[in-house]
Each structure stands twice: as C-alpha cells, then as structure tokens.
Design a protein around this motif. Structure first.
Motif, short mmCIF file in Angstrom:
data_model
loop_
_atom_site.label_atom_id
_atom_site.label_comp_id
_atom_site.label_asym_id
_atom_site.label_seq_id
_atom_site.Cartn_x
_atom_site.Cartn_y
_atom_site.Cartn_z
N VAL A 61 0.84 -1.20 0.00
CA VAL A 61 0.00 0.00 0.00
C VAL A 61 0.88 1.25 0.00
O VAL A 61 0.57 2.23 -0.68
CB VAL A 61 -0.94 -0.01 1.21
N ALA A 62 1.98 1.22 0.76
CA ALA A 62 2.88 2.38 0.79
C ALA A 62 3.42 2.69 -0.60
O ALA A 62 3.52 3.85 -1.00
CB ALA A 62 4.04 2.12 1.76
N GLY A 63 3.76 1.66 -1.35
CA GLY A 63 4.23 1.87 -2.71
C GLY A 63 3.14 2.38 -3.62
O GLY A 63 3.35 3.30 -4.42
N ALA A 64 1.96 1.78 -3.49
CA ALA A 64 0.83 2.21 -4.33
C ALA A 64 0.46 3.65 -4.06
O ALA A 64 0.21 4.43 -4.98
CB ALA A 64 -0.37 1.29 -4.08
N PHE A 65 0.41 4.02 -2.78
CA PHE A 65 0.04 5.39 -2.44
C PHE A 65 1.09 6.40 -2.91
O PHE A 65 0.75 7.49 -3.34
CB PHE A 65 -0.16 5.53 -0.93
N HIS A 66 2.36 6.03 -2.84
CA HIS A 66 3.38 6.93 -3.38
C HIS A 66 3.16 7.14 -4.88
O HIS A 66 3.22 8.28 -5.37
CB HIS A 66 4.79 6.36 -3.15
N GLY A 67 2.88 6.06 -5.59
CA GLY A 67 2.63 6.20 -7.02
C GLY A 67 1.42 7.07 -7.31
O GLY A 67 1.47 7.97 -8.16
N LEU A 68 0.34 6.83 -6.57
CA LEU A 68 -0.89 7.59 -6.78
C LEU A 68 -0.71 9.05 -6.41
O LEU A 68 -1.09 9.96 -7.18
CB LEU A 68 -2.02 6.98 -5.95
N TYR A 69 -0.14 9.32 -5.24
CA TYR A 69 -0.03 10.70 -4.78
C TYR A 69 0.91 11.52 -5.65
O TYR A 69 0.66 12.70 -5.92
CB TYR A 69 0.46 10.73 -3.32
N GLY A 160 2.84 -0.61 -11.66
CA GLY A 160 1.72 -0.04 -10.94
C GLY A 160 1.83 1.46 -10.77
O GLY A 160 0.84 2.19 -10.90
N MET A 161 3.05 1.94 -10.48
CA MET A 161 3.24 3.38 -10.31
C MET A 161 2.96 4.12 -11.61
O MET A 161 2.28 5.16 -11.61
CB MET A 161 4.66 3.67 -9.81
N TRP A 162 3.46 3.58 -12.73
CA TRP A 162 3.18 4.22 -14.01
C TRP A 162 1.71 4.06 -14.40
O TRP A 162 1.16 4.90 -15.12
CB TRP A 162 4.10 3.66 -15.09
N GLY A 163 1.07 3.01 -13.92
CA GLY A 163 -0.37 2.88 -14.14
C GLY A 163 -1.14 4.01 -13.49
O GLY A 163 -2.12 4.52 -14.05
N HIS A 164 -0.73 4.40 -12.28
CA HIS A 164 -1.37 5.54 -11.63
C HIS A 164 -1.15 6.82 -12.43
O HIS A 164 -2.04 7.68 -12.50
CB HIS A 164 -0.82 5.71 -10.20
N VAL A 165 0.03 6.95 -13.02
CA VAL A 165 0.30 8.12 -13.86
C VAL A 165 -0.67 8.15 -15.04
O VAL A 165 -1.26 9.19 -15.35
CB VAL A 165 1.76 8.11 -14.36
N ALA A 166 -0.86 7.02 -15.70
CA ALA A 166 -1.79 6.96 -16.83
C ALA A 166 -3.21 7.35 -16.40
O ALA A 166 -3.91 8.09 -17.09
CB ALA A 166 -1.79 5.56 -17.44
N ASN A 215 -10.46 3.64 -13.50
CA ASN A 215 -9.01 3.56 -13.46
C ASN A 215 -8.51 2.22 -13.97
O ASN A 215 -9.21 1.20 -13.87
CB ASN A 215 -8.51 3.78 -12.03
N GLY A 216 -7.28 2.21 -14.45
CA GLY A 216 -6.67 0.96 -14.86
C GLY A 216 -5.90 0.30 -13.73
O GLY A 216 -5.58 -0.88 -13.81
N THR A 217 -5.61 1.05 -12.66
CA THR A 217 -4.74 0.55 -11.60
C THR A 217 -5.36 0.80 -10.23
O THR A 217 -5.79 1.91 -9.93
CB THR A 217 -3.36 1.25 -11.66
N CYS A 218 -5.40 -0.25 -9.42
CA CYS A 218 -5.95 -0.15 -8.06
C CYS A 218 -4.89 0.41 -7.11
O CYS A 218 -3.72 0.04 -7.19
CB CYS A 218 -6.39 -1.53 -7.58
N CYS A 219 -5.30 1.29 -6.21
CA CYS A 219 -4.35 1.88 -5.25
C CYS A 219 -4.21 1.04 -3.98
O CYS A 219 -3.45 1.40 -3.08
CB CYS A 219 -4.78 3.29 -4.88
N LEU A 220 -4.95 -0.08 -3.88
CA LEU A 220 -4.89 -0.99 -2.74
C LEU A 220 -5.46 -0.41 -1.45
O LEU A 220 -5.22 -0.94 -0.36
CB LEU A 220 -3.45 -1.48 -2.48
N LEU A 221 -6.23 0.66 -1.55
CA LEU A 221 -6.81 1.26 -0.35
C LEU A 221 -7.60 0.25 0.46
O LEU A 221 -7.60 0.29 1.69
CB LEU A 221 -7.71 2.44 -0.74
N TYR A 222 -8.25 -0.69 -0.22
CA TYR A 222 -9.09 -1.66 0.48
C TYR A 222 -8.30 -2.49 1.48
O TYR A 222 -8.84 -2.99 2.46
CB TYR A 222 -9.79 -2.58 -0.53
#
Length: 271
Positions: A61-69, A160-166, A215-222
């Motif tokens: 989640v920490a990685g996903a949130f960094h990508g998203l934010y 995943g990080m680049w997916g958040h960018v897209a 979105n194409g990429t889940c941020c794993l918030l769940y």
C-alpha cells in the motif's frame, strides 16, 4: 509563450483539489522536496512515514500510495497543461515541492520553483503531439528515478506506479473543458509516449457511451480496511477492482485479472 503563473492558475482551476504555484509559500505546513525522493535516504524516510500513516504498515500500500499521490501532484497537472493549453513546464529549473495534507500523506498543493514554460510553436514543439511527447519525456526524467527508489523500499512495482500516472493523465484531461473525445484521445497519445519508454501495462477506460472513467490501476486502499467490502470512497468509485454488482473482493498478492493492475512483488524482487 504563456507565462508560467498564468498556466499554473488555469491548471489549478481545472484540478480543483490541488493548488499549484511557482513559489514555495511559508505557510507553516509540511512540504516535501519531491525530487529528493530519487535519493535512497529521503525515499526511505518517505516510505517510513507512509507506513506509519496512510498505509497502516502495509508496504504494498505504501508503494501504491506513493505512485498515486505523486501522479496526482506531478503528472496530472502537467498533462492538463499539455492537453488543455498545449504548454508544458520543465522540472530542471529548480526544486518541486508538494504540501502534505494534514489528514494524510497525500498532497494538496505543489510548488514548481524555477520552472519555465514551453508552448506549441516554440522551437522543437511544432505540433500538439510534440507537446505531448515533451510532457511524457519530462515526466519520465523526473518520476522514473523516484519510482525506482520507492520500489526498492516497498513491495510495489514500477508498472503499478506508471499505471497511476496513466490514470491521472486521463482524469485531468477530462477536466480541461476540451471536448471529451478529443481530451481522451490526447491523453491516450501522451500515455503512448510513456508506454514506449516505461513499464506501463494498464490504462483507464471510459464507461460505454459516457465520460465517466474507470481507473486501470488499483491503489490498494481496500487493504487498509478491516472490512474491504466497506471501502467506498470517491476514489474507489473509479477503481478497477470494484465489481459494481457485488461487494468489493479482497485478493491474494500476485493474482491478476483482466483490466486490473495490482503490481505487488515479493520482497527483494526486481521492480
């Protein structure tokens, strides 16, 4: 050439949830030197802060949130400028700071210090696609070393990080006021330029016949919720994991489904 402050004012209006300025204000809030996250120690500290806050100790989640934010603060606004104003700014003129929201580690303001603008018609930017290519190149130079460092401290991969960018590119494109089909097509071209150079595997999509995106990429918030089925925020309304006919399902690390990107890797795996 459009003055940088005029570009940032317009993009701020489009973004709504993010204030963008060319100067770092002394407002007593916590500001992060985003570019510094390309170095090991600042990246480690940022991951540690995320683990202690929003990520609830979950490295994925920490990685996903960094990508998203970071996508929200850096990629989305630049995409809006490129698509809506045919203008870009460069990140090499000075530092980029992002202001941490008091209720979490996400960002609600960005200061792009010392940046300069380039517009369609300037040298090297003959067409609107040249502007999109320049935006993609700038994002890669700035974000790729940051994402690489974050990936070494989390269980979340670069795709995943680049997916958040897209996702953020397309989200901000729809907010520019351009005809939605044209805005979406421009966002897709910008994303094409990224995909030619970075490990981008998923993209957002539009609901059939609407301008509402998924979105194409889940941020794993769940994964931060005791009851994943109860995870229902505004961001989750566009989540690719959300089955709109059934409760949100938890999933195992490494499982893949069509149209879903949970780019989680085992500890020590190469990003």
């Amino acid at each position: 050439m459009i003055p940088l402050d005029d570009v940032l004012t317009t993009v701020t209006t489009w973004c709504g949830d993010l204030h963008i300025t060319s100067e770092l204000p002394d407002d007593g809030r916590e500001w992060v030197d985003v570019g510094a996250l390309a170095r090991p120690e600042p990246a480690r500290q940022s991951v540690a802060a995320m683990l202690a806050a929003d990520a609830n100790g979950d490295r994925g989640v920490a990685g996903a949130f960094h990508g998203l934010y970071l996508a929200h603060a850096v990629a989305g606004p630049l995409a809006a400028a490129a698509i809506g104003l045919h203008a870009v700014w460069a990140f090499d003129g000075g530092p980029v700071y992002a202001r941490v929201h008091p209720d979490g580690r996400w960002f609600d303001a960005v200061a792009i210090v010392g940046a300069r603008t380039r517009c369609s018609g300037d040298a090297g930017l003959t067409t609107s696609d040249d502007v999109l290519a320049a935006a993609a190149a700038g994002l890669i130079v700035f974000l790729d070393p940051i994402f690489t460092q974050i990936a070494t401290f989390t269980r979340y991969g670069l795709p995943g990080m680049w997916g958040h960018v897209a996702d953020q590119i397309h989200h901000r494109a729809l907010a520019t006021g351009r005809e939605p089909t044209d805005a979406w097509a421009a966002a897709a071209r910008l994303t094409d330029h990224l995909a030619a150079r970075v490990p981008l595997r998923t993209r957002p999509r539009l609901h059939s016949g609407t301008t509402s995106m998924v979105n194409g990429t889940c941020c794993l918030l769940y994964r931060t919720h005791t009851d994943p089925a109860g995870c229902d925020t505004g961001h989750c309304s566009v989540c690719p994991r959300l089955d709109r006919s059934a409760p949100l399902r938890n999933s195992k690390v490494g499982r893949s489904e069509p149209g879903i990107s949970e780019q989680v890797q085992p500890e020590g795996a190469a990003p």
